[in-house]
Design a protein around this motif. Structure first.
Motif, PDB file in Angstrom:
ATOM      1  N   THR A  23      -7.579  18.411   5.185  1.00 10.07           N
ATOM      2  CA  THR A  23      -6.781  17.191   5.251  1.00 10.07           C
ATOM      3  C   THR A  23      -7.267  16.229   4.183  1.00 10.07           C
ATOM      4  N   LEU A  24      -6.338  15.658   3.434  1.00  8.01           N
ATOM      5  CA  LEU A  24      -6.656  14.613   2.464  1.00  8.01           C
ATOM      6  C   LEU A  24      -5.630  13.499   2.634  1.00  8.01           C
ATOM      7  N   LEU A  25      -6.119  12.294   2.925  1.00 10.26           N
ATOM      8  CA  LEU A  25      -5.272  11.124   3.150  1.00 10.26           C
ATOM      9  C   LEU A  25      -5.627  10.082   2.107  1.00 10.26           C
ATOM     10  N   ALA A  26      -4.639   9.607   1.358  1.00 16.40           N
ATOM     11  CA  ALA A  26      -4.872   8.661   0.257  1.00 16.40           C
ATOM     12  C   ALA A  26      -4.095   7.381   0.501  1.00 16.40           C
ATOM     13  N   ALA A  27      -4.741   6.246   0.216  1.00 13.68           N
ATOM     14  CA  ALA A  27      -4.091   4.934   0.284  1.00 13.68           C
ATOM     15  C   ALA A  27      -4.347   4.207  -1.032  1.00 13.68           C
ATOM     16  N   TYR A  28      -3.284   3.767  -1.671  1.00 10.53           N
ATOM     17  CA  TYR A  28      -3.353   3.091  -2.971  1.00 10.53           C
ATOM     18  C   TYR A  28      -2.948   1.639  -2.788  1.00 10.53           C
ATOM     19  N   LEU A  29      -3.870   0.724  -3.082  1.00 14.63           N
ATOM     20  CA  LEU A  29      -3.590  -0.705  -2.988  1.00 14.63           C
ATOM     21  C   LEU A  29      -2.936  -1.153  -4.292  1.00 14.63           C
ATOM     22  N   MET A  30      -1.633  -1.401  -4.235  1.00 11.57           N
ATOM     23  CA  MET A  30      -0.875  -1.702  -5.445  1.00 11.57           C
ATOM     24  C   MET A  30      -1.263  -3.069  -6.023  1.00 11.57           C
ATOM     25  N   PRO A  31      -1.283  -3.200  -7.353  1.00  9.53           N
ATOM     26  CA  PRO A  31      -1.603  -4.497  -7.956  1.00  9.53           C
ATOM     27  C   PRO A  31      -0.613  -5.588  -7.578  1.00  9.53           C
ATOM     28  N   GLU A  32       0.662  -5.225  -7.394  1.00 13.80           N
ATOM     29  CA  GLU A  32       1.691  -6.185  -7.015  1.00 13.80           C
ATOM     30  C   GLU A  32       2.526  -5.596  -5.880  1.00 13.80           C
ATOM     31  N   PRO A  33       2.954  -6.419  -4.935  1.00 18.00           N
ATOM     32  CA  PRO A  33       3.788  -5.894  -3.847  1.00 18.00           C
ATOM     33  C   PRO A  33       5.173  -5.496  -4.345  1.00 18.00           C
ATOM     34  N   VAL A  34       5.877  -4.765  -3.525  1.00 19.01           N
ATOM     35  CA  VAL A  34       7.230  -4.312  -3.865  1.00 19.01           C
ATOM     36  C   VAL A  34       8.148  -5.509  -4.067  1.00 19.01           C
ATOM     37  N   THR A  35       8.889  -5.500  -5.155  1.00 26.89           N
ATOM     38  CA  THR A  35       9.847  -6.567  -5.449  1.00 26.89           C
ATOM     39  C   THR A  35      11.156  -6.310  -4.697  1.00 26.89           C
ATOM     40  N   HIS A  60      13.595   5.043  -4.297  1.00 30.74           N
ATOM     41  CA  HIS A  60      12.676   6.021  -4.889  1.00 30.74           C
ATOM     42  C   HIS A  60      11.385   5.339  -5.346  1.00 30.74           C
ATOM     43  N   THR A  61      11.508   4.160  -5.950  1.00 28.62           N
ATOM     44  CA  THR A  61      10.331   3.452  -6.448  1.00 28.62           C
ATOM     45  C   THR A  61       9.354   3.133  -5.329  1.00 28.62           C
ATOM     46  N   ILE A  62       9.860   2.750  -4.161  1.00 30.00           N
ATOM     47  CA  ILE A  62       8.953   2.396  -3.077  1.00 30.00           C
ATOM     48  C   ILE A  62       8.538   3.616  -2.259  1.00 30.00           C
ATOM     49  N   GLY A  63       9.108   4.793  -2.568  1.00 31.54           N
ATOM     50  CA  GLY A  63       8.625   6.021  -1.952  1.00 31.54           C
ATOM     51  C   GLY A  63       9.297   6.432  -0.672  1.00 31.54           C
ATOM     52  N   VAL A  64      10.549   6.083  -0.479  1.00 34.46           N
ATOM     53  CA  VAL A  64      11.252   6.416   0.765  1.00 34.46           C
ATOM     54  C   VAL A  64      11.617   7.902   0.782  1.00 34.46           C
ATOM     55  N   VAL A 121       0.846  -1.190   0.000  1.00 37.55           N
ATOM     56  CA  VAL A 121       0.000   0.000   0.000  1.00 37.55           C
ATOM     57  C   VAL A 121       0.885   1.246   0.000  1.00 37.55           C
ATOM     58  N   GLN A 122       0.607   2.168  -0.919  1.00 41.68           N
ATOM     59  CA  GLN A 122       1.267   3.470  -0.913  1.00 41.68           C
ATOM     60  C   GLN A 122       0.323   4.482  -0.272  1.00 41.68           C
TER      61      GLN A 122
END
Length: 656
Positions: free
Chosen positions: A393-405, A430-434, A176-177
């Protein structure tokens, strides 16, 4: 003739038409309730790609990509007599007809077009392209190496108070992002009572919460912090969603400042997509599927917290892979002269447009989906009716189609391997959003581990290699290992030499294990990852994520003379491969030793123990050595960890 003179009181109609075709600005003229395009200046026609069928068509048909960007809503307001002005608003259009939306920024005035009798005939839009101004400002901001520090100093005490009471960082998770935007009220810069949180739970589920405390000021901010703490402790102790809300409801009833607050809490299981949601007098979450279709969850909210309204009803649904969950406070949808239903429709339209948009690679919109949606939705909805009067306030959660490799690398025990290793690790992070701080810490820790493997590991018969593996766990902790196939030599008892690498790693990550076996040595590092939420005031300009500045991976050295001595400014990585080059440059710069020497490491992207060893030896040999570092730069933390803080100064500081 007299009638014509009255009608064209502004001048000769032919000359007016000729001047219109040479206008340097942007002018749209729309007629009727369907906003049919009756005039468009050449500049504005070029801005939308010189579409051949533009004139005479309803605007929504002529430029359909503007749906969801809150432009048509402003035009409809003008049809009802409401004039709107916008400042440096981002607009995305398909200029080349290839489906890729390019951005531009406009300052505009949208006004009713009236007939002589006062009735509204249509809408006139006058705009100025502010793209160059915005681009220049953002380029200047990004060029500053301490932009965040300067922003914090310039920001109001209110904004700092809000930051201190909100989460320090959002978790980085494998399935989840998440992203959050918080804007302090624009009407009066006083602390408000909005809050949010994202809490990884012990059973791999994730809790997401937003809330709103009645009122403004320090008391509301303190109450907000109390409610958030209660929720956090209840969830982490293993309580269910219903139990957490019961504890929160009971707590809110004991303090006037927390009574009548609202909240909405969702618990998501990323593997199954199961979503549980409950609300106390709070607006329902918005679900956006992968195709951009939107649905507000049909909640049955309980009364406000602390008002003895009874327990909240738990609603259960399923969030499909690729779907977005949006939680928000009512400041996002409340506007004067508009119902909450209309505000909710605007939110759904803006979120759908942001979800569907295919952006040009040169836009400054963040590339991570939840960040993009939060950025575009808050930008567009806060434009309406001249701003906003409550915190948002806006909080977003994105359920990714595939988990982080996971990242897995096998590299030769050669200093030349450090550069590709850093590059691939940077890309993975960067890809996983750190966030930037965790990225810097992990790159330094991994660089030290790899440096140890390169220096100490050996094998017989075949060239030596070492392995790097990074796995993001469900609780948001990265498990980073660096393993070699050889035996380490004992550290040399030299305070300026070896033995500092492991101490540096322990100072940079949460936990380090050194595992030595007959087959080799493994360094296992564990570190909880985070990324910052976006917290801004009404006066702050939005900053996009956009294309990233590439990591500097080539070292360069610049020597300058000042009235205070000689400065050696170093850019890029200082590691096993580049330290000899830096040593030679410093020896050359210090010839004669008559001038005080300053080594400026503000632009050093990676300072390894090899570079630290060099600085320690220089400190022993040179009486007037200083090391300059901007606050917050990657090298500053390493210098503090390795006993060199006594050499630290700020760039440009006079010699003492």
């Amino acid at each position: 003739m007299a009638e014509a003179d009255q009608h064209w009181s502004s001048g000769d109609p032919r000359k007016l038409l000729d001047a219109f075709e040479q206008l340097p600005g942007f002018v749209w003229v729309f007629e009727g309730p369907d906003l049919r395009v009756v005039a468009a200046s050449p500049e504005v026609r070029a801005a939308v790609g010189n579409r051949s069928d533009l004139i005479g068509r309803p605007f929504k048909q002529a430029v359909p990509e503007l749906v969801g960007q809150h432009i048509f809503e402003l035009l409809d307001q003008a049809l009802h007599g409401i004039r709107t002005r916008g400042y440096e608003q981002r607009i995305l259009t398909d200029r080349h007809g290839d489906g890729k939306l390019e951005e531009a920024f406009y300052t505009f005035d949208i006004a009713p077009w009236r007939d002589p009798d006062g009735s509204i005939r249509g809408v006139i839009v006058q705009a100025v392209d502010a793209t160059d101004v915005v681009t220049a400002r953002r380029a200047a901001e990004s060029a500053a190496t301490i932009s965040e520090q300067r922003y914090r100093h310039a920001a109001s005490l209110v904004l700092e108070l809000q930051r201190s009471l909100l989460p320090e960082a959002l978790p980085v998770l494998p399935r989840v992002q998440v992203a959050a935007h918080y804007r302090v009220a624009g009407s009066d810069l006083v602390a408000g009572g909005d809050w949010f949180d994202v809490v990884p739970l012990p059973d791999d589920r994730i809790a997401l919460a937003v809330g709103d405390v009645v009122g403004h000021g320090a008391a509301a901010a303190a109450a907000m912090g109390q409610l958030r703490t209660v929720v956090l402790q209840a969830l982490r102790s293993g309580r269910t969603l219903a139990q957490t809300l019961a504890v929160l409801d009971d707590f809110a009833g004991h303090t006037p400042a927390t009574r009548a607050a609202t909240t909405c809490i969702a618990v998501l299981h990323p593997v199954t997509g199961t979503l549980e949601v409950a609300s106390h007098a709070h607006p329902p979450p918005l679900l956006v599927d992968a195709a951009g279709n939107t649905t507000f969850m049909p909640l049955t909210p309980a009364g406000p917290l602390g008002t003895r309204s009874g327990p909240a009803t738990i609603h259960t649904t399923r969030l499909a892979a690729g779907g977005l969950l949006l939680l928000y406070t009512d400041g996002l949808i409340e506007r004067p002269h508009r119902s909450l239903r209309e505000g909710a429709r605007s939110l759904a339209t803006a979120a759908a447009a942001a979800r569907r948009a295919t952006l040009h690679e040169n836009t400054t919109v963040p590339d991570r989906l939840p960040d993009r949606v939060c950025t575009l939705v808050t930008e567009r909805l806060t434009l309406a009716d001249g701003g906003y009067r409550d915190d948002i306030t806006l909080l977003a959660a994105y359920l990714m189609p595939e988990p982080v490799t996971p990242l897995r690398l096998t590299l030769p025990t050669d200093p030349a391997a450090l550069r590709p290793m850093r590059r691939q690790m940077t890309e993975w992070l960067h890809t996983i959003g750190v966030g930037a701080q965790d990225t810097s810490d992990l790159l330094h820790a991994l660089g030290e581990a790899a440096g140890n493997a390169i220096e100490h590991a050996s094998s017989s018969g075949t060239p030596a290699t070492f392995n790097v593996e990074a796995v993001l766990q469900d609780d948001g902790v990265v498990d980073l290992t660096c393993a070699d196939r050889g035996r380490w030599r004992p550290p040399v008892p030299d305070p300026g030499g070896r033995g500092r690498g492991l101490a540096m790693i322990r100072g940079l990550v949460d936990h380090l294990d050194v595992i030595r076996t007959a087959d080799g040595t493994t360094l296992r590092m564990r570190h909880r990852l985070g990324r910052p939420a976006t917290v801004t005031s009404a006066a702050a300009h939005p900053t996009g994520g956009g294309p990233r500045t590439p990591t500097v991976d080539d070292m360069s050295i610049h020597v300058t003379d000042t009235t205070d001595g000689r400065t050696v400014a170093v850019h890029g990585p200082v590691d096993m491969a580049t330290t000899p080059q830096l040593r030679a440059a410093i020896v050359q710069a210090n010839r004669g030793g008559a001038l005080p020497l300053t080594i400026d490491v503000s632009a050093v992207s990676h300072l390894s123990s090899a570079g630290v060893q060099l600085l320690h030896r220089l400190a022993e040999d040179l009486d007037r050595l200083r090391v300059a570092a901007e606050p917050g730069c990657p090298a500053e933390a390493v210098l503090a960890l390795t006993g060199l803080q006594h050499l630290l100064t700020r760039p440009g500081a006079p010699d003492s």
